[in-house]
Design a protein around this motif. Structure first.
Motif, PDB file in Angstrom:
ATOM      1  N   ALA A  34       0.835  -1.206   0.000  1.00 19.43           N
ATOM      2  CA  ALA A  34       0.000   0.000   0.000  1.00 19.43           C
ATOM      3  C   ALA A  34       0.872   1.260   0.000  1.00 19.43           C
ATOM      4  O   ALA A  34       0.563   2.242  -0.702  1.00 19.43           O
ATOM      5  CB  ALA A  34      -0.932  -0.004   1.210  1.00 19.43           C
ATOM      6  N   GLU A  35       1.946   1.224   0.747  1.00 16.08           N
ATOM      7  CA  GLU A  35       2.861   2.368   0.792  1.00 16.08           C
ATOM      8  C   GLU A  35       3.513   2.586  -0.577  1.00 16.08           C
ATOM      9  O   GLU A  35       3.603   3.725  -1.055  1.00 16.08           O
ATOM     10  CB  GLU A  35       3.936   2.115   1.852  1.00 16.08           C
ATOM     11  CG  GLU A  35       4.874   3.264   2.075  1.00 16.08           C
ATOM     12  CD  GLU A  35       5.872   2.956   3.181  1.00 16.08           C
ATOM     13  OE1 GLU A  35       7.064   3.211   2.957  1.00 16.08           O
ATOM     14  OE2 GLU A  35       5.449   2.450   4.237  1.00 16.08           O
ATOM     15  N   ALA A  36       3.950   1.502  -1.209  1.00 15.03           N
ATOM     16  CA  ALA A  36       4.563   1.615  -2.535  1.00 15.03           C
ATOM     17  C   ALA A  36       3.558   2.130  -3.556  1.00 15.03           C
ATOM     18  O   ALA A  36       3.891   2.980  -4.391  1.00 15.03           O
ATOM     19  CB  ALA A  36       5.124   0.257  -2.962  1.00 15.03           C
ATOM     20  N   ALA A  37       2.327   1.642  -3.493  1.00 14.38           N
ATOM     21  CA  ALA A  37       1.289   2.096  -4.421  1.00 14.38           C
ATOM     22  C   ALA A  37       0.953   3.567  -4.185  1.00 14.38           C
ATOM     23  O   ALA A  37       0.738   4.326  -5.141  1.00 14.38           O
ATOM     24  CB  ALA A  37       0.042   1.237  -4.282  1.00 14.38           C
ATOM     25  N   SER A  38       0.942   3.965  -2.925  1.00 12.78           N
ATOM     26  CA  SER A  38       0.657   5.363  -2.597  1.00 12.78           C
ATOM     27  C   SER A  38       1.753   6.275  -3.158  1.00 12.78           C
ATOM     28  O   SER A  38       1.463   7.336  -3.724  1.00 12.78           O
ATOM     29  CB  SER A  38       0.551   5.519  -1.081  1.00 12.78           C
ATOM     30  OG  SER A  38       0.395   6.870  -0.735  1.00 12.78           O
TER      31      SER A  38
END
Length: 147
Positions: A34-38
Motif C-alpha cells: 500500500a505504501e509503494a502504491a501510494s
C-alpha cells in the motif's frame, strides 16, 4: 498410533503461533504494498501536474531542464511501478504462506477433535463394560444358573 493429548495441544499451540506469525507477515507485506502504491500515485500526480503547467516564455535552457526533469520523473515512476509489482508478489507469497498455516491450524484442530472423540468412545466402552459386568455380577448373585 495416536498422539497424546499433550502432544496434540502442543501441535495446536505451535500451529496457532505459526498462523499468527504468517498473518502478521501478510499484514506487513500488504502495508508495504500500500505504501509503494501510494508513492506511485503521488509520483504520477506530480508528473501530471508538472506536465500540465503552462510554459512561460520559451527559453532553450529552461525547456532542456524541464525535459530532463520529466525524464527523471518518468524513470522514478517506472522504478516505483517495479517496486509495486515486487510488493504485490511478496503479498501473494505471504498470503500463500498464511493459507498454508491456516490449513495446518485446521488440521491440528481436527486432530484434537478426533482425539477427544476417541477418548469419549473409550470412556463409553469402559462405562458399558462396567455396566455389563455389574449386571452380570448382580444376575449371578441372585442365583441365576451359570451358562
Amino acid at each position: 498410533m495416536s498422539l497424546s493429548k499433550s502432544r496434540l495441544e502442543l501441535l495446536h499451540r505451535v500451529a496457532e503461533r505459526n498462523e499468527q506469525q504468517a498473518l502478521a507477515a501478510l499484514r506487513a507485506a500488504e502495508a508495504r504494498q500500500a505504501e509503494a502504491a501510494s508513492l506511485q500515485d503521488e509520483l504520477r500526480r506530480y508528473l501530471d501536474d508538472y506536465q500540465a503547467r503552462p510554459v512561460g516564455v520559451p527559453n532553450p535552457l529552461l525547456l532542456d531542464n524541464q525535459r530532463q526533469f520529466l525524464v527523471k520523473l518518468d524513470t522514478a515512476l517506472r522504478a516505483q511501478a517495479t517496486a509495486v509489482d515486487t510488493a504485490s508478489q511478496r503479498v501473494a507469497v505471504a498470503r500463500e504462506a498464511w493459507l498454508a498455516t491456516r490449513r495446518e491450524l485446521r488440521i491440528s484442530l481436527l486432530l484434537q477433535e478426533q482425539g477427544a472423540a476417541e477418548d469419549r468412545r473409550l470412556a463409553d466402552r469402559r462405562s458399558q463394560k462396567e455396566t455389563d459386568e455389574f449386571a452380570l455380577n448382580r444376575h449371578l448373585a441372585h442365583g441365576a444358573p451359570q451358562p
